[in-house]
Scaffold this motif. Sequence first.
Motif, PDB file in Angstrom:
ATOM      1  N   ASN A  33       0.829  -1.207   0.000  1.00  0.00           N
ATOM      2  CA  ASN A  33       0.000   0.000   0.000  1.00  0.00           C
ATOM      3  C   ASN A  33       0.861   1.255   0.000  1.00  0.00           C
ATOM      4  N   ALA A  34       1.938   1.231   0.780  1.00  0.00           N
ATOM      5  CA  ALA A  34       2.841   2.381   0.802  1.00  0.00           C
ATOM      6  C   ALA A  34       3.490   2.576  -0.567  1.00  0.00           C
ATOM      7  N   ALA A  35       3.867   1.476  -1.209  1.00  0.00           N
ATOM      8  CA  ALA A  35       4.473   1.573  -2.539  1.00  0.00           C
ATOM      9  C   ALA A  35       3.487   2.187  -3.533  1.00  0.00           C
ATOM     10  N   MET A  36       2.235   1.725  -3.498  1.00  0.00           N
ATOM     11  CA  MET A  36       1.215   2.288  -4.389  1.00  0.00           C
ATOM     12  C   MET A  36       1.032   3.783  -4.145  1.00  0.00           C
ATOM     13  N   ALA A  37       0.933   4.141  -2.868  1.00  0.00           N
ATOM     14  CA  ALA A  37       0.684   5.539  -2.530  1.00  0.00           C
ATOM     15  C   ALA A  37       1.826   6.432  -3.014  1.00  0.00           C
ATOM     16  N   ASN A  80      -2.515  14.919  -0.464  1.00  0.00           N
ATOM     17  CA  ASN A  80      -2.090  15.006   0.930  1.00  0.00           C
ATOM     18  C   ASN A  80      -0.810  14.208   1.117  1.00  0.00           C
ATOM     19  N   PRO A  81      -0.082  14.434   2.212  1.00  0.00           N
ATOM     20  CA  PRO A  81       1.112  13.636   2.471  1.00  0.00           C
ATOM     21  C   PRO A  81       0.786  12.144   2.499  1.00  0.00           C
ATOM     22  N   VAL A  82       1.659  11.356   1.914  1.00  0.00           N
ATOM     23  CA  VAL A  82       1.422   9.914   1.824  1.00  0.00           C
ATOM     24  C   VAL A  82       1.149   9.300   3.191  1.00  0.00           C
ATOM     25  N   ASP A  83       1.930   9.675   4.198  1.00  0.00           N
ATOM     26  CA  ASP A  83       1.738   9.085   5.526  1.00  0.00           C
ATOM     27  C   ASP A  83       0.347   9.374   6.084  1.00  0.00           C
TER      28      ASP A  83
END
Length: 303
Positions: free
Chosen positions: A164-168, A179-182
């Motif tokens: 999910n982090a990679a996609m974002a 917005n910021p990814v985090d």
Amino acid sequence: MDYQGLLRESMETALAAPARGRSADYIPALAKADPEAFGMAIATVDGGVFGAGSWEEPFSIQSVSKLFTLALALAEGGDGLWRGVGREPSGNPFNSLVQLETEQGIPRNPFINAGALVVTDRLLELTGDAVGAVREFLRRESGNEAVATDDTVAASEARHGHRNAAMAHFMASYGNLRNPVDSVLAHYYAHCAITASCRDLALAGLFLARHGVRVDGSRLLTRSEAKRINAVMLTCGTYDAAGEFAYRVGLPGKSGVGGGVLAVLPGRGAVCAWSPGLDAAGNSVLGVAALDALTTATGWSVF
């Protein structure tokens, strides 16, 4: 109509088949779910609520929450949402990254993980609190103030959410997150980790059966917008098994890897089935089988 009897019979039919599936162990907190749990509820547009089995037991709704983020984002921001996410079936697993590069960071639909991240981002931009908006909507529509995020599940998802982090980050590189990814990831995990029961979700799904009208009589969506969400649910709501779900169940539906499946009967009601054992596509084996049995017995279908 004997709704409670229909639910019991549908569950018994599902249980007669040997297949059970397995819990979502890639999120460790979900792997602890009771594999024998099984419940089902119907909420009707005329105010009835009926259930069988573990229909009042809260569970992690996971991707069922994506239905509500989509509805709220459309209600708040309108059709501009579709510039950042498509409406086509993906044909790939819900957590796949393969199409994002060839399609310039635009996810195929709002119900795969990449698409839901975009919708969460837009809802966060529009409301300042995406998870809060979803949580409050579910509380109001279900009448259950206990609906809340399970922080343990959200933290478990965050620790193991590398895809999910990679996609974002990939979509952010194309300018498709505002917005910021985090922040987007935190709100995404938190709304997926909301716990609710079959009863709660069936009641919360009634706004689509009422063609966009909420429990208090106010309109969330136009009739056309509600129709279009139902259409996207039918074609994309159960990932790359959407065709099989349409063939077997014949209703718009949204599943989650917590084992819940919410289906809409336009003009009549909403039904939710839950059992944690999943098939290879991430859909509840018993839940889909029970919905199949229910619509076969009643003839309920959008076709």
